[in-house]
Scaffold this motif. Structure first.
Motif, PDB file in Angstrom:
ATOM      1  N   SER A 154       7.664  -8.736  10.825  1.00 42.99           N
ATOM      2  CA  SER A 154       6.529  -7.932  11.257  1.00 42.99           C
ATOM      3  C   SER A 154       5.300  -8.819  11.327  1.00 42.99           C
ATOM      4  CB  SER A 154       6.300  -6.782  10.260  1.00 42.99           C
ATOM      5  OG  SER A 154       5.287  -5.922  10.715  1.00 42.99           O
ATOM      6  N   ASN A 155       4.602  -8.802  12.458  1.00 44.40           N
ATOM      7  CA  ASN A 155       3.449  -9.673  12.690  1.00 44.40           C
ATOM      8  C   ASN A 155       2.156  -8.889  12.515  1.00 44.40           C
ATOM      9  OD1 ASN A 155       1.752 -11.768  13.585  1.00 44.40           O
ATOM     10  ND2 ASN A 155       1.915 -11.068  15.714  1.00 44.40           N
ATOM     11  N   SER A 156       1.229  -9.425  11.716  1.00 50.77           N
ATOM     12  CA  SER A 156      -0.036  -8.730  11.475  1.00 50.77           C
ATOM     13  C   SER A 156      -1.157  -9.220  12.390  1.00 50.77           C
ATOM     14  CB  SER A 156      -0.469  -8.893  10.015  1.00 50.77           C
ATOM     15  OG  SER A 156      -0.793 -10.242   9.742  1.00 50.77           O
ATOM     16  N   SER A 157      -0.915 -10.287  13.143  1.00 50.81           N
ATOM     17  CA  SER A 157      -1.931 -10.850  14.044  1.00 50.81           C
ATOM     18  C   SER A 157      -3.237 -11.135  13.307  1.00 50.81           C
ATOM     19  CB  SER A 157      -2.179  -9.925  15.240  1.00 50.81           C
ATOM     20  OG  SER A 157      -1.014  -9.803  16.021  1.00 50.81           O
ATOM     21  N   PRO A 199      -7.518  -5.882  -3.030  1.00 49.74           N
ATOM     22  CA  PRO A 199      -7.133  -4.692  -3.804  1.00 49.74           C
ATOM     23  C   PRO A 199      -6.243  -3.740  -3.009  1.00 49.74           C
ATOM     24  CG  PRO A 199      -9.436  -5.207  -4.200  1.00 49.74           C
ATOM     25  CD  PRO A 199      -8.970  -6.134  -3.110  1.00 49.74           C
ATOM     26  N   MET A 200      -6.437  -3.694  -1.694  1.00 51.58           N
ATOM     27  CA  MET A 200      -5.583  -2.837  -0.857  1.00 51.58           C
ATOM     28  C   MET A 200      -4.133  -3.314  -0.879  1.00 51.58           C
ATOM     29  SD  MET A 200      -7.834  -1.892   2.529  1.00 51.58           S
ATOM     30  CE  MET A 200      -8.021  -3.607   3.040  1.00 51.58           C
ATOM     31  N   HIS A 201      -3.936  -4.644  -0.906  1.00 49.27           N
ATOM     32  CA  HIS A 201      -2.582  -5.184  -1.013  1.00 49.27           C
ATOM     33  C   HIS A 201      -1.944  -4.744  -2.325  1.00 49.27           C
ATOM     34  CE1 HIS A 201      -3.997  -8.045   2.110  1.00 49.27           C
ATOM     35  NE2 HIS A 201      -2.717  -8.191   2.405  1.00 49.27           N
ATOM     36  N   GLU A 210      -0.714  -1.956   6.753  1.00 46.59           N
ATOM     37  CA  GLU A 210       0.098  -0.977   7.476  1.00 46.59           C
ATOM     38  C   GLU A 210       1.556  -1.432   7.562  1.00 46.59           C
ATOM     39  OE1 GLU A 210       0.505   0.518  12.092  1.00 46.59           O
ATOM     40  OE2 GLU A 210      -1.508   0.133  11.295  1.00 46.59           O
ATOM     41  N   ASN A 211       1.764  -2.728   7.800  1.00 43.82           N
ATOM     42  CA  ASN A 211       3.125  -3.255   7.893  1.00 43.82           C
ATOM     43  C   ASN A 211       3.873  -3.138   6.570  1.00 43.82           C
ATOM     44  OD1 ASN A 211       2.699  -3.948  10.550  1.00 43.82           O
ATOM     45  ND2 ASN A 211       2.292  -6.103  10.158  1.00 43.82           N
ATOM     46  N   ILE A 212       3.157  -3.287   5.456  1.00 40.74           N
ATOM     47  CA  ILE A 212       3.791  -3.149   4.142  1.00 40.74           C
ATOM     48  C   ILE A 212       4.375  -1.752   3.986  1.00 40.74           C
ATOM     49  CG2 ILE A 212       3.364  -3.067   1.645  1.00 40.74           C
ATOM     50  CD1 ILE A 212       1.203  -5.240   2.112  1.00 40.74           C
ATOM     51  N   TYR A 213       3.570  -0.738   4.303  1.00 47.66           N
ATOM     52  CA  TYR A 213       4.039   0.643   4.182  1.00 47.66           C
ATOM     53  C   TYR A 213       5.148   0.953   5.186  1.00 47.66           C
ATOM     54  CZ  TYR A 213       0.084   1.712   1.095  1.00 47.66           C
ATOM     55  OH  TYR A 213      -0.800   1.741   0.048  1.00 47.66           O
ATOM     56  N   THR A 214       5.011   0.427   6.401  1.00 48.23           N
ATOM     57  CA  THR A 214       6.015   0.680   7.440  1.00 48.23           C
ATOM     58  C   THR A 214       7.368   0.119   7.040  1.00 48.23           C
ATOM     59  OG1 THR A 214       4.350   0.669   9.196  1.00 48.23           O
ATOM     60  CG2 THR A 214       6.636   0.287   9.848  1.00 48.23           C
TER      61      THR A 214
END
Length: 327
Positions: A94-97, A127-129, A105-109
């Motif tokens: 998954s690429n976060s660009s 902190p969000m991570h 978002e990719n973590i949750y997906t």
């Protein structure tokens, strides 16, 4: 194309029986041999991704990268993929660009897609991570950055930069420019800079100026041009090979000869650095091997094995023609 229904019909069993066999469920030896023979005769190949998603325990490892057009990223992914295949795991990229919001978002997906674990090639940890890691409750491994709460695999940026500094001093350079990146990136922006600072501090006669640019070659060309015009150092130590390549381009544009008029060093050990002329002196990191080690570590975590909280990958200083000796 042969399907599970076809296999079941030929074997004279229910589709659920074939599905149990494919997912290592309970099937009698006689039925197992019959299904194996039919699969061999028909050349049936199950969709490993779909098969894994339906299983209670998946064999998919999600890998989040900040960008795809990066030598370091591509080599790391090759290492991860090759090693995961040996463990019979699949890699989902998954690429976060380079967007933190998209990375979160990719973590949750990936978690919703039931991956067994996540490898994150991170630029920074916010902190969000940390909140996302706690919520998804699956093993996570950081590559390239470290955090005390998360299992991490890092390149030894500090020690590599320290050794680059010692090499610069050994070559007799006294007027030095260091061209780094934002300190939001702990590994490249802080650790490399600090390793170099500590190394250079062993010689009180040095004059050092520190500058900052982005990871882009174009930005490096612009900043290094300004450094050459305003400061006129004998060497520019660059935080990445791409920055070093941009610096070399800027030197040529100013009519300077490398290393006669200006010496340059980098970090990374990209393949191109040994092909350009003059060859670039650099700290070579073994990205593919780091990817292999990351794959081993995440599989160990998925299986509940004990691994070190922090793992270092190897590096080597490659001495080439881009650094001159100052008398």
């Amino acid at each position: 194309m042969t399907t599970i229904a076809d296999i079941a019909k030929l074997a004279g069993v229910a589709k659920s029986t074939v599905s149990r066999y494919l997912n290592d469920g309970s099937v009698s030896e006689e039925t197992k041999r019959k299904i194996e023979q039919i699969i061999k005769e028909t050349g049936y190949s199950p969709n490993a991704f779909a098969q894994s998603l339906k299983a209670k325990n998946t064999n998919i490892i999600g890998t989040i990268v900040p960008r795809l057009d990066s030598y370091a990223t591509s080599r790391t992914l090759i290492g991860i993929d090759e090693q995961l295949k040996e463990y019979h795991y699949q890699m989902l990229v998954s690429n976060s660009s380079q967007s933190i919001e998209r990375e979160i978002e990719n973590i949750y997906t990936l978690a919703h897609q039931k991956v067994a674990g996540i490898i994150l090639l991170a630029a920074q940890i916010t902190p969000m991570h940390l909140e996302a890691f706690k919520k998804i409750n699956i093993p996570v491994l950081l590559v390239g950055q470290q955090h005390e709460e998360i299992y991490s695999l890092i390149h030894n940026d500090y020690e590599a930069a320290y050794q680059i500094g010692q090499h610069v001093l050994a070559k007799g350079h006294k007027k030095i420019a260091y061209l780094g990146v934002t300190e939001k990136d702990i590994a490249v922006g802080i650790n490399r800079k600090q390793g170099f600072k500590d190394s250079i501090s062993t010689d009180s006669d040095c004059e050092v100026q520190y500058y900052e640019t982005s990871f882009a070659i174009g930005s490096a060309i612009k900043m290094s041009t300004e450094i050459i015009e305003a400061y006129r150092p004998s060497i520019i130590v660059c935080a990445t090979d791409n920055i070093a390549i941009g610096t070399m381009k800027a030197a040529y544009m100013k009519g300077l000869s490398i290393p006669k008029d200006l010496s340059v060093t980098g970090f990374g050990g990209y393949e191109i650095t040994g092909m350009i002329h003059p060859g670039l002196t650099t700290a070579q990191f073994y990205y593919k091997e780091a990817g292999q080690l990351a794959a081993k570590n995440i599989v160990h975590l998925v299986r509940g094995d004990v691994i070190p909280e922090l793992t270092y990958s190897d590096f080597q200083i490659i001495h080439r023609e881009s650094v001159a000796a100052i008398d």
